[in-house]
Write a protein that holds these residues in place. Sequence first.
Motif, mmCIF file in Angstrom:
data_model
loop_
_atom_site.group_PDB
_atom_site.id
_atom_site.type_symbol
_atom_site.label_atom_id
_atom_site.label_comp_id
_atom_site.label_asym_id
_atom_site.label_seq_id
_atom_site.Cartn_x
_atom_site.Cartn_y
_atom_site.Cartn_z
ATOM 1 N N ILE A 35 0.290 -1.073 0.135
ATOM 2 C CA ILE A 35 0.171 0.315 0.073
ATOM 3 C C ILE A 35 1.033 1.365 -0.118
ATOM 4 C CG2 ILE A 35 -1.314 1.796 1.331
ATOM 5 C CD1 ILE A 35 -2.788 -1.689 1.835
ATOM 6 N N ARG A 36 1.347 1.441 0.691
ATOM 7 C CA ARG A 36 2.634 2.481 0.882
ATOM 8 C C ARG A 36 3.788 2.593 -0.107
ATOM 9 N NH1 ARG A 36 4.891 2.619 7.275
ATOM 10 N NH2 ARG A 36 3.381 4.092 7.476
ATOM 11 N N GLY A 37 3.626 0.930 -0.756
ATOM 12 C CA GLY A 37 4.368 1.685 -1.965
ATOM 13 C C GLY A 37 4.375 2.165 -3.434
ATOM 14 N N ARG A 38 2.696 1.613 -3.612
ATOM 15 C CA ARG A 38 1.714 2.303 -4.847
ATOM 16 C C ARG A 38 1.653 4.283 -4.744
ATOM 17 N NH1 ARG A 38 -2.937 3.382 -4.829
ATOM 18 N NH2 ARG A 38 -3.426 1.860 -3.462
ATOM 19 N N ARG A 39 1.192 3.663 -2.858
ATOM 20 C CA ARG A 39 0.922 5.553 -2.325
ATOM 21 C C ARG A 39 1.802 6.210 -2.564
ATOM 22 N NH1 ARG A 39 -1.500 5.123 3.347
ATOM 23 N NH2 ARG A 39 -3.129 4.352 2.573
ATOM 24 N N LEU A 40 3.772 5.879 -2.330
ATOM 25 C CA LEU A 40 4.884 6.323 -2.802
ATOM 26 C C LEU A 40 5.072 6.967 -4.065
ATOM 27 C CD1 LEU A 40 6.862 5.036 -0.203
ATOM 28 C CD2 LEU A 40 6.278 7.174 -0.105
ATOM 29 N N SER A 41 4.724 6.354 -5.499
ATOM 30 C CA SER A 41 4.805 5.709 -6.479
ATOM 31 C C SER A 41 3.633 6.938 -7.154
ATOM 32 C CB SER A 41 4.727 4.435 -7.136
ATOM 33 O OG SER A 41 4.924 4.627 -8.404
ATOM 34 N N ILE A 42 2.756 6.806 -6.958
ATOM 35 C CA ILE A 42 1.712 8.472 -7.517
ATOM 36 C C ILE A 42 2.277 9.466 -6.672
ATOM 37 C CG2 ILE A 42 -0.529 8.925 -7.586
ATOM 38 C CD1 ILE A 42 -1.710 6.181 -6.796
ATOM 39 N N PHE A 43 2.964 9.562 -5.526
ATOM 40 C CA PHE A 43 3.337 10.882 -4.709
ATOM 41 C C PHE A 43 4.635 11.030 -6.018
ATOM 42 C CE2 PHE A 43 6.296 13.524 -2.049
ATOM 43 C CZ PHE A 43 5.143 14.274 -1.728
ATOM 44 N N ASP A 44 5.543 10.587 -5.841
ATOM 45 C CA ASP A 44 6.610 11.066 -6.874
ATOM 46 C C ASP A 44 6.616 11.072 -8.229
ATOM 47 O OD1 ASP A 44 7.956 10.177 -4.204
ATOM 48 O OD2 ASP A 44 9.035 7.639 -4.706
ATOM 49 N N LYS A 45 5.435 10.410 -8.609
ATOM 50 C CA LYS A 45 5.048 10.486 -10.434
ATOM 51 C C LYS A 45 4.376 12.167 -10.137
ATOM 52 C CE LYS A 45 2.496 8.586 -14.371
ATOM 53 N NZ LYS A 45 1.449 7.952 -14.700
ATOM 54 N N GLU A 46 4.104 12.612 -9.342
ATOM 55 C CA GLU A 46 3.015 13.625 -8.924
ATOM 56 C C GLU A 46 3.614 14.648 -8.936
ATOM 57 O OE1 GLU A 46 0.042 16.856 -9.992
ATOM 58 O OE2 GLU A 46 0.230 14.765 -10.508
ATOM 59 N N HIS A 47 5.077 14.431 -7.647
ATOM 60 C CA HIS A 47 5.510 15.531 -7.749
ATOM 61 C C HIS A 47 6.707 15.938 -8.803
ATOM 62 C CE1 HIS A 47 9.570 17.097 -5.734
ATOM 63 N NE2 HIS A 47 8.707 17.724 -4.950
ATOM 64 N N LYS A 48 7.018 15.122 -9.143
ATOM 65 C CA LYS A 48 7.980 15.053 -11.003
ATOM 66 C C LYS A 48 7.131 16.091 -11.981
ATOM 67 C CE LYS A 48 10.570 12.739 -14.066
ATOM 68 N NZ LYS A 48 11.071 11.659 -14.226
ATOM 69 N N ARG A 49 5.966 15.701 -12.067
ATOM 70 C CA ARG A 49 5.504 16.153 -12.926
ATOM 71 C C ARG A 49 5.386 17.173 -12.404
ATOM 72 N NH1 ARG A 49 0.227 18.219 -13.653
ATOM 73 N NH2 ARG A 49 -0.514 18.267 -11.920
#
Length: 327
Positions: A35-49
């Motif tokens: 769960i945390r890994g998936r949230r982090l992936s979304i967070f990092d992708k949005e931050h990079k965007r």
Amino acid sequence: MAGTRFQLLSVFSRQFSSLNNNVTTVQPKLRIDEIRGRRLSIFDKEHKRQQGLIPRLEKIEVAYEGLNNETTMLIMNKGVSTPYNCAQHINEQLLKRSVVAEVNGQVWDMHRPIPSDCMLKLLHMKPEDPHQATLVNKAFWRSCSFLLGAVIEGAFQDEISVCLHSFPPANVRSGSFVYDVQLNLDDWAPSQNDLRQIAASFQKFVRQDHVFQRLDVDSSVALKMFEDNAFKAEQIPHIAAKSSTGRSITVYRVGDHIDISRGPMIASSSLVGRCSIAAIHRLNSKFYRFQGVALPSEIHINHFAFGILESRARKLNPARIPELKMN
């Protein structure tokens, strides 16, 4: 956090001979690490965007107001530089002591980018101004609740489903910081040893010096982050509707944990010093209120005085109990 989870599990297994009987048959769909890994992936992708939307670096003027109203002018990068970066240009002591900032009179996270020319103040845990003291104390208490949620979410073995609900607005006078959590445990009565183990995990986590990283996201992104949490999914549209755009949600990342909060938060978990998990109150079937008390790292009191704070924090926090619409 995996090691912490194992340690707590061994305690729970020893202390509660009926623990397995108290766990319902409801199983979490995903392991907490997944769960945390998936949230982090979304967070990092949005931050990079969002970082990619900054076309080029523009300079801004930041007027830092220090002691005796002395002003230091800093040339920083628009939408990139933070109050923390400003403190790096001034002195090491200021960098270590600063808890939150004021940007044009608005309370501001130390690691939140500054969008335009501004007047900047950096606040520590012992401000002389009563208004500033209130702002700093609320940020500290709010951050402790956030950190408590991070520890609780990773503290139990995977077959014990942990669903974070929310934490109430910071209220130092209440005597405790709080997080309300749903566990698939019936009539769990934590022992003092359990409280000590959770407190030890909390202390270990905060000492890792995790930075509070803020990110404002569209509600659709937030819903993807928390699609595994029915409580958060229900809360997100209501929170977004109250934002300036009608669609914005503020999330924070601390270590591998992400949660929702309007903030602001303190600069780092290392600003939390002595702490205790004072009580866990069962609010209703499977719903528990975790309560803690903590001091800033630069404030030290004796064991007797801290015991008084702990005693006060054991009483059920008077914050409103959430109305649950879900099983």
